[in-house]
Design a protein around this motif. Structure first.
Motif, PDB file in Angstrom:
ATOM      1  N   GLY A  80      38.026  25.170  46.531  1.00 57.76           N
ATOM      2  CA  GLY A  80      39.207  25.661  47.226  1.00 57.76           C
ATOM      3  C   GLY A  80      39.920  26.614  46.606  1.00 57.76           C
ATOM      4  N   LEU A  81      39.820  27.307  45.583  1.00 56.66           N
ATOM      5  CA  LEU A  81      40.475  28.444  45.083  1.00 56.66           C
ATOM      6  C   LEU A  81      40.382  29.623  45.746  1.00 56.66           C
ATOM      7  CD1 LEU A  81      41.866  29.048  41.975  1.00 56.66           C
ATOM      8  CD2 LEU A  81      39.530  30.368  41.464  1.00 56.66           C
ATOM      9  N   THR A  82      41.725  30.411  46.011  1.00 58.50           N
ATOM     10  CA  THR A  82      41.497  31.526  46.885  1.00 58.50           C
ATOM     11  C   THR A  82      41.478  32.699  45.836  1.00 58.50           C
ATOM     12  OG1 THR A  82      44.108  31.727  46.505  1.00 58.50           O
ATOM     13  CG2 THR A  82      43.095  30.747  48.564  1.00 58.50           C
ATOM     14  N   TYR A  83      41.228  33.871  46.384  1.00 61.45           N
ATOM     15  CA  TYR A  83      40.848  35.238  45.561  1.00 61.45           C
ATOM     16  C   TYR A  83      42.094  35.443  44.850  1.00 61.45           C
ATOM     17  CZ  TYR A  83      39.320  39.693  44.093  1.00 61.45           C
ATOM     18  OH  TYR A  83      38.812  40.555  43.266  1.00 61.45           O
ATOM     19  N   SER A  84      43.042  35.280  45.687  1.00 62.17           N
ATOM     20  CA  SER A  84      44.696  35.690  45.266  1.00 62.17           C
ATOM     21  C   SER A  84      45.128  34.727  44.091  1.00 62.17           C
ATOM     22  CB  SER A  84      45.541  35.307  46.264  1.00 62.17           C
ATOM     23  OG  SER A  84      46.981  35.584  46.006  1.00 62.17           O
ATOM     24  N   GLN A  85      44.863  33.515  43.883  1.00 64.02           N
ATOM     25  CA  GLN A  85      44.712  32.631  42.935  1.00 64.02           C
ATOM     26  C   GLN A  85      44.208  33.090  41.785  1.00 64.02           C
ATOM     27  OE1 GLN A  85      43.803  28.900  45.078  1.00 64.02           O
ATOM     28  NE2 GLN A  85      46.027  28.327  45.178  1.00 64.02           N
ATOM     29  N   PHE A  86      42.923  33.499  41.939  1.00 66.51           N
ATOM     30  CA  PHE A  86      42.007  33.715  40.783  1.00 66.51           C
ATOM     31  C   PHE A  86      42.616  34.960  40.251  1.00 66.51           C
ATOM     32  CE2 PHE A  86      38.778  37.262  40.018  1.00 66.51           C
ATOM     33  CZ  PHE A  86      38.291  36.854  38.649  1.00 66.51           C
ATOM     34  N   SER A  87      42.958  36.180  40.972  1.00 70.71           N
ATOM     35  CA  SER A  87      43.599  37.101  40.513  1.00 70.71           C
ATOM     36  C   SER A  87      44.878  37.128  39.589  1.00 70.71           C
ATOM     37  CB  SER A  87      43.864  38.250  41.590  1.00 70.71           C
ATOM     38  OG  SER A  87      44.949  37.744  42.425  1.00 70.71           O
ATOM     39  N   LYS A  88      45.456  35.992  40.021  1.00 68.02           N
ATOM     40  CA  LYS A  88      47.003  35.701  39.473  1.00 68.02           C
ATOM     41  C   LYS A  88      46.519  35.096  37.980  1.00 68.02           C
ATOM     42  CE  LYS A  88      49.792  35.280  43.373  1.00 68.02           C
ATOM     43  NZ  LYS A  88      50.685  34.483  44.145  1.00 68.02           N
ATOM     44  N   SER A  89      45.621  34.099  38.006  1.00 70.87           N
ATOM     45  CA  SER A  89      45.239  33.298  36.833  1.00 70.87           C
ATOM     46  C   SER A  89      44.314  34.036  35.935  1.00 70.87           C
ATOM     47  CB  SER A  89      44.714  31.811  37.136  1.00 70.87           C
ATOM     48  OG  SER A  89      43.574  32.096  37.753  1.00 70.87           O
ATOM     49  N   GLY A  90      43.178  34.651  36.742  1.00 66.11           N
ATOM     50  CA  GLY A  90      42.361  35.236  35.795  1.00 66.11           C
ATOM     51  C   GLY A  90      41.374  34.192  35.453  1.00 66.11           C
ATOM     52  N   ARG A  91      40.990  33.058  36.077  1.00 69.04           N
ATOM     53  CA  ARG A  91      40.134  31.972  35.780  1.00 69.04           C
ATOM     54  C   ARG A  91      39.769  31.512  37.163  1.00 69.04           C
ATOM     55  NH1 ARG A  91      43.321  28.568  31.124  1.00 69.04           N
ATOM     56  NH2 ARG A  91      43.236  30.223  29.681  1.00 69.04           N
ATOM     57  N   PHE A  92      38.428  31.289  37.024  1.00 64.22           N
ATOM     58  CA  PHE A  92      37.789  30.443  38.259  1.00 64.22           C
ATOM     59  C   PHE A  92      38.194  29.084  38.253  1.00 64.22           C
ATOM     60  CE2 PHE A  92      34.564  34.199  38.234  1.00 64.22           C
ATOM     61  CZ  PHE A  92      35.011  34.817  39.198  1.00 64.22           C
ATOM     62  N   GLY A  93      37.726  28.233  39.565  1.00 63.19           N
ATOM     63  CA  GLY A  93      38.124  26.819  39.483  1.00 63.19           C
ATOM     64  C   GLY A  93      36.954  26.222  39.000  1.00 63.19           C
ATOM     65  N   CYS A  94      35.622  26.911  39.546  1.00 63.24           N
ATOM     66  CA  CYS A  94      34.395  26.216  39.369  1.00 63.24           C
ATOM     67  C   CYS A  94      33.095  27.122  39.098  1.00 63.24           C
ATOM     68  CB  CYS A  94      34.073  25.310  40.275  1.00 63.24           C
ATOM     69  SG  CYS A  94      33.767  25.787  41.968  1.00 63.24           S
TER      70      CYS A  94
END
Length: 172
Positions: A80-94
């Motif tokens: 459920g990770l969004t690309y926007s969330q990935f760009s902020k954290s720099g980490r994938f969820g899975c």
């Protein structure tokens, strides 16, 4: 190096700005950098996530620099990770995030590394065969170029080199 602003304290913030090919360098102490504003504030305020967000073309609001998007945000189906969330954290969820965001990762990786194929150092012990394979690959590319330009004599020489290298690789 001494601060360019006050001329007294050692410069601890070094900033290079390039606009239209014109390079400007700033060397400031922490005090002067703090007075100049956020751009020059302490390096501890700047994280790898900020760098990654910049490379991903995101501003602080999580929208593309081109403006807010009307399309549905890109999301990993598994976590459920969004690309926007990935760009902020720099980490994938899975592990499936790599597949979900592949379309946007390829240009990013090419921009960061300059290539999509790893071409790092080769270990000494196993390097011989790898170097031969790499040389073989380059020769095949040159052969295609020579044939395309109809330089058949040089292409024949390359063909012979390729056959010789293939024999060497087979024997090793």
């Amino acid at each position: 190096m001494i601060c360019q602003e006050c001329g007294q304290k050692p410069a601890t913030i070094h900033f290079t700005k390039i606009v239209n090919g014109e390079k400007t360098e700033f060397h400031l102490c922490e005090t002067c950098a703090g007075e100049k504003g956020d751009m020059f504030s302490s390096p501890s305020n700047f994280t790898i996530n900020h760098l990654l967000s910049g490379l991903l073309n995101f501003n602080g609001a999580g929208t593309s620099i081109g403006g807010p998007s009307t399309e549905k945000p890109l999301r990993c189906e598994t976590c459920g990770l969004t690309y926007s969330q990935f760009s902020k954290s720099g980490r994938f969820g899975c592990v499936d995030c790599y597949t979900s965001f592949a379309g946007r990762l390829d240009p990013l990786l090419k921009r960061i590394h300059g290539n999509m194929e790893h071409s790092g150092k080769v270990p000494q012990r196993s390097g011989g065969k790898i170097k031969l394979k790499k040389e073989l690959q380059e020769l095949k590319l040159q052969l295609q170029q020579k044939v395309a330009r109809e330089e058949f004599e040089q292409a024949a020489k390359l063909r012979d080199k390729i056959k010789q290298l293939e024999k060497e690789i087979a024997h090793s």
